[in-house]
Motif scaffolding. Sequence first.
Motif, PDB file in Angstrom:
ATOM      1  N   ASN A  93      -2.407   3.139  -8.662  1.00  0.00           N
ATOM      2  CA  ASN A  93      -3.700   2.633  -9.117  1.00  0.00           C
ATOM      3  C   ASN A  93      -3.737   2.556 -10.638  1.00  0.00           C
ATOM      4  O   ASN A  93      -4.178   1.548 -11.208  1.00  0.00           O
ATOM      5  CB  ASN A  93      -4.820   3.551  -8.604  1.00  0.00           C
ATOM      6  N   LEU A  94      -3.260   3.605 -11.294  1.00  0.00           N
ATOM      7  CA  LEU A  94      -3.261   3.652 -12.757  1.00  0.00           C
ATOM      8  C   LEU A  94      -2.366   2.563 -13.342  1.00  0.00           C
ATOM      9  O   LEU A  94      -2.737   1.871 -14.299  1.00  0.00           O
ATOM     10  CB  LEU A  94      -2.800   5.027 -13.230  1.00  0.00           C
ATOM     11  N   VAL A  95      -1.172   2.391 -12.762  1.00  0.00           N
ATOM     12  CA  VAL A  95      -0.236   1.384 -13.262  1.00  0.00           C
ATOM     13  C   VAL A  95      -0.807  -0.026 -13.091  1.00  0.00           C
ATOM     14  O   VAL A  95      -0.787  -0.839 -14.024  1.00  0.00           O
ATOM     15  CB  VAL A  95       1.119   1.503 -12.535  1.00  0.00           C
ATOM     16  N   LEU A  96      -1.330  -0.322 -11.888  1.00  0.00           N
ATOM     17  CA  LEU A  96      -1.869  -1.655 -11.631  1.00  0.00           C
ATOM     18  C   LEU A  96      -3.083  -1.946 -12.513  1.00  0.00           C
ATOM     19  O   LEU A  96      -3.227  -3.058 -13.027  1.00  0.00           O
ATOM     20  CB  LEU A  96      -2.245  -1.790 -10.155  1.00  0.00           C
ATOM     21  N   THR A  97      -3.928  -0.937 -12.686  1.00  0.00           N
ATOM     22  CA  THR A  97      -5.098  -1.113 -13.563  1.00  0.00           C
ATOM     23  C   THR A  97      -4.662  -1.459 -14.974  1.00  0.00           C
ATOM     24  O   THR A  97      -5.226  -2.349 -15.622  1.00  0.00           O
ATOM     25  CB  THR A  97      -5.959   0.168 -13.571  1.00  0.00           C
ATOM     26  N   SER A  98      -3.637  -0.766 -15.461  1.00  0.00           N
ATOM     27  CA  SER A  98      -3.139  -1.024 -16.808  1.00  0.00           C
ATOM     28  C   SER A  98      -2.635  -2.452 -16.958  1.00  0.00           C
ATOM     29  O   SER A  98      -2.955  -3.137 -17.938  1.00  0.00           O
ATOM     30  CB  SER A  98      -2.017  -0.029 -17.147  1.00  0.00           C
ATOM     31  N   TYR A  99      -1.863  -2.923 -15.986  1.00  0.00           N
ATOM     32  CA  TYR A  99      -1.335  -4.285 -16.048  1.00  0.00           C
ATOM     33  C   TYR A  99      -2.454  -5.316 -15.996  1.00  0.00           C
ATOM     34  O   TYR A  99      -2.429  -6.318 -16.726  1.00  0.00           O
ATOM     35  CB  TYR A  99      -0.355  -4.520 -14.891  1.00  0.00           C
ATOM     36  N   LEU A 100      -3.431  -5.100 -15.137  1.00  0.00           N
ATOM     37  CA  LEU A 100      -4.526  -6.061 -14.995  1.00  0.00           C
ATOM     38  C   LEU A 100      -5.394  -6.099 -16.248  1.00  0.00           C
ATOM     39  O   LEU A 100      -5.840  -7.173 -16.672  1.00  0.00           O
ATOM     40  CB  LEU A 100      -5.365  -5.712 -13.767  1.00  0.00           C
ATOM     41  N   GLU A 101      -5.626  -4.955 -16.846  1.00  0.00           N
ATOM     42  CA  GLU A 101      -6.467  -4.898 -18.048  1.00  0.00           C
ATOM     43  C   GLU A 101      -5.794  -5.556 -19.241  1.00  0.00           C
ATOM     44  O   GLU A 101      -6.478  -6.031 -20.160  1.00  0.00           O
ATOM     45  CB  GLU A 101      -6.828  -3.449 -18.371  1.00  0.00           C
ATOM     46  N   LYS A 102      -4.469  -5.608 -19.236  1.00  0.00           N
ATOM     47  CA  LYS A 102      -3.758  -6.299 -20.319  1.00  0.00           C
ATOM     48  C   LYS A 102      -4.036  -7.793 -20.313  1.00  0.00           C
ATOM     49  O   LYS A 102      -3.767  -8.477 -21.303  1.00  0.00           O
ATOM     50  CB  LYS A 102      -2.259  -6.036 -20.214  1.00  0.00           C
ATOM     51  N   GLU A 103      -4.555  -8.309 -19.197  1.00  0.00           N
ATOM     52  CA  GLU A 103      -4.912  -9.724 -19.106  1.00  0.00           C
ATOM     53  C   GLU A 103      -6.345  -9.966 -19.556  1.00  0.00           C
ATOM     54  O   GLU A 103      -6.884 -11.065 -19.362  1.00  0.00           O
ATOM     55  CB  GLU A 103      -4.738 -10.208 -17.663  1.00  0.00           C
ATOM     56  N   GLY A 159      -9.717 -13.148   6.725  1.00  0.00           N
ATOM     57  CA  GLY A 159     -10.302 -13.800   5.554  1.00  0.00           C
ATOM     58  C   GLY A 159      -9.666 -13.514   4.223  1.00  0.00           C
ATOM     59  O   GLY A 159     -10.155 -13.991   3.195  1.00  0.00           O
ATOM     60  N   SER A 160      -8.577 -12.716   4.183  1.00  0.00           N
ATOM     61  CA  SER A 160      -7.933 -12.492   2.886  1.00  0.00           C
ATOM     62  C   SER A 160      -7.337 -13.801   2.370  1.00  0.00           C
ATOM     63  O   SER A 160      -6.957 -14.683   3.142  1.00  0.00           O
ATOM     64  CB  SER A 160      -6.854 -11.416   2.997  1.00  0.00           C
ATOM     65  N   ASP A 161      -7.273 -13.923   1.058  1.00  0.00           N
ATOM     66  CA  ASP A 161      -6.816 -15.164   0.445  1.00  0.00           C
ATOM     67  C   ASP A 161      -5.352 -15.116   0.035  1.00  0.00           C
ATOM     68  O   ASP A 161      -4.744 -16.151  -0.203  1.00  0.00           O
ATOM     69  CB  ASP A 161      -7.688 -15.471  -0.782  1.00  0.00           C
ATOM     70  N   ASP A 162      -4.796 -13.921  -0.064  1.00  0.00           N
ATOM     71  CA  ASP A 162      -3.380 -13.770  -0.387  1.00  0.00           C
ATOM     72  C   ASP A 162      -2.935 -12.407   0.132  1.00  0.00           C
ATOM     73  O   ASP A 162      -3.749 -11.513   0.353  1.00  0.00           O
ATOM     74  CB  ASP A 162      -3.151 -13.877  -1.896  1.00  0.00           C
ATOM     75  N   TYR A 163      -1.629 -12.277   0.318  1.00  0.00           N
ATOM     76  CA  TYR A 163      -1.076 -11.046   0.864  1.00  0.00           C
ATOM     77  C   TYR A 163       0.174 -10.663   0.074  1.00  0.00           C
ATOM     78  O   TYR A 163       1.007 -11.515  -0.243  1.00  0.00           O
ATOM     79  CB  TYR A 163      -0.724 -11.236   2.349  1.00  0.00           C
ATOM     80  N   LEU A 164       0.294  -9.370  -0.240  1.00  0.00           N
ATOM     81  CA  LEU A 164       1.435  -8.889  -1.007  1.00  0.00           C
ATOM     82  C   LEU A 164       1.942  -7.596  -0.385  1.00  0.00           C
ATOM     83  O   LEU A 164       1.244  -6.580  -0.378  1.00  0.00           O
ATOM     84  CB  LEU A 164       1.017  -8.641  -2.458  1.00  0.00           C
ATOM     85  N   LEU A 202       6.472  -5.691  -7.661  1.00  0.00           N
ATOM     86  CA  LEU A 202       6.396  -5.492  -9.103  1.00  0.00           C
ATOM     87  C   LEU A 202       4.953  -5.718  -9.562  1.00  0.00           C
ATOM     88  O   LEU A 202       4.318  -6.693  -9.145  1.00  0.00           O
ATOM     89  CB  LEU A 202       7.323  -6.472  -9.834  1.00  0.00           C
ATOM     90  N   PRO A 203       4.410  -4.841 -10.411  1.00  0.00           N
ATOM     91  CA  PRO A 203       3.043  -5.044 -10.898  1.00  0.00           C
ATOM     92  C   PRO A 203       2.830  -6.420 -11.517  1.00  0.00           C
ATOM     93  O   PRO A 203       1.762  -7.009 -11.387  1.00  0.00           O
ATOM     94  CB  PRO A 203       2.886  -3.926 -11.942  1.00  0.00           C
ATOM     95  N   ARG A 204       3.881  -6.951 -12.149  1.00  0.00           N
ATOM     96  CA  ARG A 204       3.747  -8.263 -12.774  1.00  0.00           C
ATOM     97  C   ARG A 204       3.516  -9.349 -11.730  1.00  0.00           C
ATOM     98  O   ARG A 204       2.813 -10.327 -11.989  1.00  0.00           O
ATOM     99  CB  ARG A 204       5.014  -8.569 -13.589  1.00  0.00           C
ATOM    100  N   GLU A 205       4.095  -9.180 -10.545  1.00  0.00           N
ATOM    101  CA  GLU A 205       3.866 -10.168  -9.489  1.00  0.00           C
ATOM    102  C   GLU A 205       2.407 -10.163  -9.064  1.00  0.00           C
ATOM    103  O   GLU A 205       1.817 -11.219  -8.812  1.00  0.00           O
ATOM    104  CB  GLU A 205       4.759  -9.898  -8.284  1.00  0.00           C
ATOM    105  N   LEU A 206       1.803  -8.981  -8.981  1.00  0.00           N
ATOM    106  CA  LEU A 206       0.384  -8.912  -8.637  1.00  0.00           C
ATOM    107  C   LEU A 206      -0.461  -9.603  -9.701  1.00  0.00           C
ATOM    108  O   LEU A 206      -1.421 -10.312  -9.375  1.00  0.00           O
ATOM    109  CB  LEU A 206      -0.057  -7.460  -8.483  1.00  0.00           C
ATOM    110  N   GLY A 224       5.362 -14.196 -17.732  1.00  0.00           N
ATOM    111  CA  GLY A 224       6.143 -13.218 -17.003  1.00  0.00           C
ATOM    112  C   GLY A 224       7.168 -13.814 -16.061  1.00  0.00           C
ATOM    113  O   GLY A 224       8.017 -13.093 -15.550  1.00  0.00           O
ATOM    114  N   LEU A 225       7.107 -15.125 -15.844  1.00  0.00           N
ATOM    115  CA  LEU A 225       8.052 -15.776 -14.945  1.00  0.00           C
ATOM    116  C   LEU A 225       9.202 -16.403 -15.724  1.00  0.00           C
ATOM    117  O   LEU A 225       9.001 -16.957 -16.817  1.00  0.00           O
ATOM    118  CB  LEU A 225       7.352 -16.866 -14.124  1.00  0.00           C
ATOM    119  N   ALA A 226      10.391 -16.343 -15.159  1.00  0.00           N
ATOM    120  CA  ALA A 226      11.550 -17.015 -15.746  1.00  0.00           C
ATOM    121  C   ALA A 226      11.461 -18.495 -15.389  1.00  0.00           C
ATOM    122  O   ALA A 226      11.406 -18.859 -14.217  1.00  0.00           O
ATOM    123  CB  ALA A 226      12.840 -16.414 -15.218  1.00  0.00           C
TER     124      ALA A 226
END
Length: 220
Positions: free
Chosen positions: A15-25, A95-100, A105-109, A167-169
């Motif tokens: 949760n902490l890692v994903l939150t950090s990545y999302l907040e960077k956006e 009803g979900s719009d995407d699935y992972l 990788l957090p960057r993929e999310l 983040g994508l090549a």
Amino acid sequence: MSFEIYLVEDDKNLNLVLTSYLEKENWKVSSFFTGEEAKKAMATPPDLWILDIMLPDIDGYQLLQEIKLTNPNIPVIFISARDADIDRVLGLELGSDDYLPKPFLPRELVIRTRNLLERTYGSNLQIQNIPPYTIDINSRWVKLEDQLIDLTSKEFDLLVYFAKNRGLALSREQILQTVWGSDYFGTDRVVDDLVRRLRKKMPLLNIETIYGYGYRMMKS
């Protein structure tokens, strides 16, 4: 535009890692560790949910149903470490719009989140923020703080392509196809020249060279 995201994930470290990545956006993230916590927040809905199925108190499917019943137009990304095929099908049916599937990788999310936000709120995402730069895709301008940066049409198209795929090549062939079009005939050396010019005009961009392949733009 700054979007608000609700992240429901009971693994505190993840949760902490994903939150950090999302907040960077530059997105506002509210994180929850249980389904009950998330249910209490449904009265003030976000722009997007990221929902783990494996919660300690409420079945993720049940929470997804309640989210979609209350606010059916709000997009949901469903994540799970269980049987990928079964969860993907059930999640999409509910009803979900995407699935992972985990692990990911957090960057993929981040990329999936950005793409889903753009599909859902497309007209509101014409302003792209790549600190310290701001890009207006409709008006085709880019600024460093309040100063306009003079870009050619191809330089601007390349910048937008990088911005939408951070983040994508990206291979030289992909860049050629997008910026010059499928009817372009010539060497891919024009890509290197265009990247060089863009780097010169916008030196604070973090554009990595992937030798023998292409380029990747990361956050500055």
